[in-house]
Design a protein around this motif. Structure first.
Motif, PDB file in Angstrom:
ATOM      1  N   THR A 276      78.354 113.154   1.632  1.00 34.58           N
ATOM      2  CA  THR A 276      78.985 112.145   2.492  1.00 34.58           C
ATOM      3  C   THR A 276      80.416 111.876   2.056  1.00 34.58           C
TER       4      THR A 276
ATOM      5  N   ARG B  45      78.243 107.740  10.312  1.00 35.85           N
ATOM      6  CA  ARG B  45      77.977 106.307  10.279  1.00 35.85           C
ATOM      7  C   ARG B  45      79.299 105.579  10.464  1.00 35.85           C
TER       8      ARG B  45
ATOM      9  N   GLU C  70      74.439 104.578  12.862  1.00 33.21           N
ATOM     10  CA  GLU C  70      74.437 105.994  12.495  1.00 33.21           C
ATOM     11  C   GLU C  70      74.146 106.847  13.729  1.00 33.21           C
TER      12      GLU C  70
ATOM     13  N   THR D 163      78.271 112.754   7.037  1.00 40.80           N
ATOM     14  CA  THR D 163      77.350 113.411   6.112  1.00 40.80           C
ATOM     15  C   THR D 163      77.057 114.816   6.616  1.00 40.80           C
TER      16      THR D 163
ATOM     17  N   PHE E 132      87.254 103.459   9.224  1.00 40.47           N
ATOM     18  CA  PHE E 132      86.671 104.675   8.661  1.00 40.47           C
ATOM     19  C   PHE E 132      85.326 104.972   9.282  1.00 40.47           C
ATOM     20  N   CYS E 133      84.956 106.242   9.196  1.00 39.28           N
ATOM     21  CA  CYS E 133      83.569 106.623   9.447  1.00 39.28           C
ATOM     22  C   CYS E 133      83.086 107.346   8.196  1.00 39.28           C
ATOM     23  N   TYR E 134      81.791 107.502   8.099  1.00 39.51           N
ATOM     24  CA  TYR E 134      81.171 108.189   6.967  1.00 39.51           C
ATOM     25  C   TYR E 134      80.427 109.389   7.517  1.00 39.51           C
TER      26      TYR E 134
ATOM     27  N   GLU F  71      84.058 109.495   3.222  1.00 35.56           N
ATOM     28  CA  GLU F  71      84.684 108.450   4.024  1.00 35.56           C
ATOM     29  C   GLU F  71      85.942 109.069   4.598  1.00 35.56           C
TER      30      GLU F  71
ATOM     31  N   TRP G 152      89.077 108.966   8.016  1.00 32.59           N
ATOM     32  CA  TRP G 152      89.653 108.436   9.253  1.00 32.59           C
ATOM     33  C   TRP G 152      89.094 109.211  10.431  1.00 32.59           C
TER      34      TRP G 152
ATOM     35  N   ARG H 123      80.431 101.593  10.590  1.00 36.34           N
ATOM     36  CA  ARG H 123      79.910 100.259  10.272  1.00 36.34           C
ATOM     37  C   ARG H 123      78.427 100.402   9.936  1.00 36.34           C
TER      38      ARG H 123
ATOM     39  N   GLU I 256      87.207 100.712  14.221  1.00 31.03           N
ATOM     40  CA  GLU I 256      86.883 100.668  12.790  1.00 31.03           C
ATOM     41  C   GLU I 256      87.805 101.609  12.036  1.00 31.03           C
TER      42      GLU I 256
END
Length: 121
Positions: free
Chosen positions: A28, A67, A72, A17, A13-15, A30, A32, A69, A11
């Motif tokens: 949070t 997270r 989480e 938090t 990106f990841c998110y 976004e 790489w 996609r 994927e």
């Protein structure tokens, strides 16, 4: 690496938090990422001297969520200090993003601050 995490490794990106060190509220971003076993690596582009808010947040309060996609994960954030792990983080992110990025990532790959989120089992 868990099969679930491994399936998400490509994927873009990841998110991440973190908990705000001043506000106490979730923050949070976004970003790489690179994945190795059960650790998610990120590079803070502000370099080692100018830590971004999200880095300072996780230094004060290490529990984080990541997270990718629609999945989480809970984990513990930290600045990477070990030289071998530092090299691994940089290599993972450069290998993943250089082939598709239109600019030059070499300085970012050399100077950004490596940060890790160790994902709970």
């Amino acid at each position: 690496m868990s099969e679930e995490l491994e399936s998400l490794a490509r994927e873009a990106f990841c998110y991440l938090t973190t908990i705000g060190r001043v506000t106490g509220q979730p923050y949070t971003i976004e970003i790489w990422f690179g994945l190795h076993e059960s650790t998610i690596y990120m590079l803070s582009g502000n370099g080692p001297q100018q830590r971004a808010d999200w880095v300072r947040n996780l230094m004060k309060t290490p529990p984080v969520t990541v997270r990718i996609r629609d999945r989480e994960f809970s984990g513990s954030g930290r600045v990477v200090e070990d030289a071998d792990e530092d090299a691994l983080a940089r290599r993972l992110l450069l290998e993943k993003y250089e082939p598709t990025y239109s600019g030059d990532l070499s300085e970012w790959g050399r100077t950004a601050l490596p940060v890790a989120a160790d994902i709970a089992a």
